[in-house]
Write a protein that holds these residues in place. Sequence first.
Motif, PDB file in Angstrom:
ATOM      1  N   SER A  21       0.677  -1.708   0.432  1.00 60.47           N
ATOM      2  CA  SER A  21       0.006   0.270  -0.150  1.00 60.47           C
ATOM      3  C   SER A  21       1.111   0.798   0.428  1.00 60.47           C
ATOM      4  CB  SER A  21      -1.195   0.318   1.072  1.00 60.47           C
ATOM      5  OG  SER A  21      -1.742  -0.706   1.035  1.00 60.47           O
ATOM      6  N   VAL A  22       2.286   0.728   0.949  1.00 57.37           N
ATOM      7  CA  VAL A  22       2.975   2.051   0.634  1.00 57.37           C
ATOM      8  C   VAL A  22       3.706   2.459  -0.395  1.00 57.37           C
ATOM      9  CG1 VAL A  22       4.820   3.214   1.865  1.00 57.37           C
ATOM     10  CG2 VAL A  22       3.463   2.144   3.177  1.00 57.37           C
ATOM     11  N   PHE A  23       4.110   1.262  -1.077  1.00 54.25           N
ATOM     12  CA  PHE A  23       4.337   1.822  -2.431  1.00 54.25           C
ATOM     13  C   PHE A  23       3.566   2.091  -3.452  1.00 54.25           C
ATOM     14  CE2 PHE A  23       8.302  -0.856  -1.102  1.00 54.25           C
ATOM     15  CZ  PHE A  23       8.965  -0.423  -0.294  1.00 54.25           C
ATOM     16  N   ALA A  24       2.215   1.787  -3.391  1.00 55.43           N
ATOM     17  CA  ALA A  24       1.384   1.775  -4.807  1.00 55.43           C
ATOM     18  C   ALA A  24       0.867   3.473  -4.646  1.00 55.43           C
ATOM     19  CB  ALA A  24      -0.037   1.032  -4.706  1.00 55.43           C
ATOM     20  N   THR A  25       0.583   4.000  -3.344  1.00 56.42           N
ATOM     21  CA  THR A  25       0.194   5.018  -3.147  1.00 56.42           C
ATOM     22  C   THR A  25       1.135   6.775  -3.258  1.00 56.42           C
ATOM     23  OG1 THR A  25       0.732   4.657  -1.071  1.00 56.42           O
ATOM     24  CG2 THR A  25      -1.656   4.495  -1.044  1.00 56.42           C
TER      25      THR A  25
END
Length: 287
Positions: A275-279
């Motif tokens: 989630s962190v990388f995607a956002t």
Amino acid sequence: MKYHLRQALLAMRGNVTATLATLMTMTLTLLMLGFVLLLTLNVNRTIEQLEGQVEVAAFLAGDAQDDALLAQARAIPQVRDARLVTSAQVLTEMTQDSPFARDAAALVGNPYPDTLRLRVARVEDTRTVAAQVAALPGVDDVEYGAGYVDTTVRTLSAVRLAGYLLVGLLLLGTLFNILNAVRVAMYARRDEISVMRLLGATRGFIRMPHVLEGLIVGALAAALALAILTPAYLSLTQRVQQLAPVFPVVRDPGTLAPLLGGVACLGILIGLLGSVFATRRYLQELE
């Protein structure tokens, strides 16, 4: 935090198909990951047991310098332990298994030579140690169960290597699934995100609901995977113990708990990192 959590739950409900697809994929991946890790654990236990049983026996010639050969054998780096068994001791051992051996020895003499018995540090080194000992002057023959040991070591090593490769691929696949799911969720809310940015919302404020979403999906997938994996593994190993008691299956809670806990933590961590990388990447693309 309550606002972000509510927004995460709303996003999951609004993209229920993508959320369920990600949840199922992560659950299956964690199930396979846990199975591979448990299989690898049992393979390692089997190899350890094999290492404790494998012994290289070097049969010495009648004129061999026994003490010198023992010292040379102990100097081999892969040898964990070496001891000299005299021909009389070998005859005593053989008599315990076959009482007629002593009667035969009384007629024709003791047929057993002095023997060096070696234990290796790693079972993979058995062939190497046997070859080095066989080359020593005064050694007539070497026996270590080549057919059994070599085949077993090759099979177990291949299973262990395949397990490690599969674990790596599964982790990568899970991470990519999370990345795609979060990106789809953010793309569906692109208008809302644009408005939030125009109103001055920080990147952390925009990212938080999606990070929580990945965290929740990861935690749910980990819980589902453990709820399926734990009873299935215990039932399977119980059946294996009944059918093949010699196989050293791992069932003690002290060994299983850290591994299963690690699988759960890994699922949550992958959900969070994905989630962190995607956002972060999606917001960079918008800029």
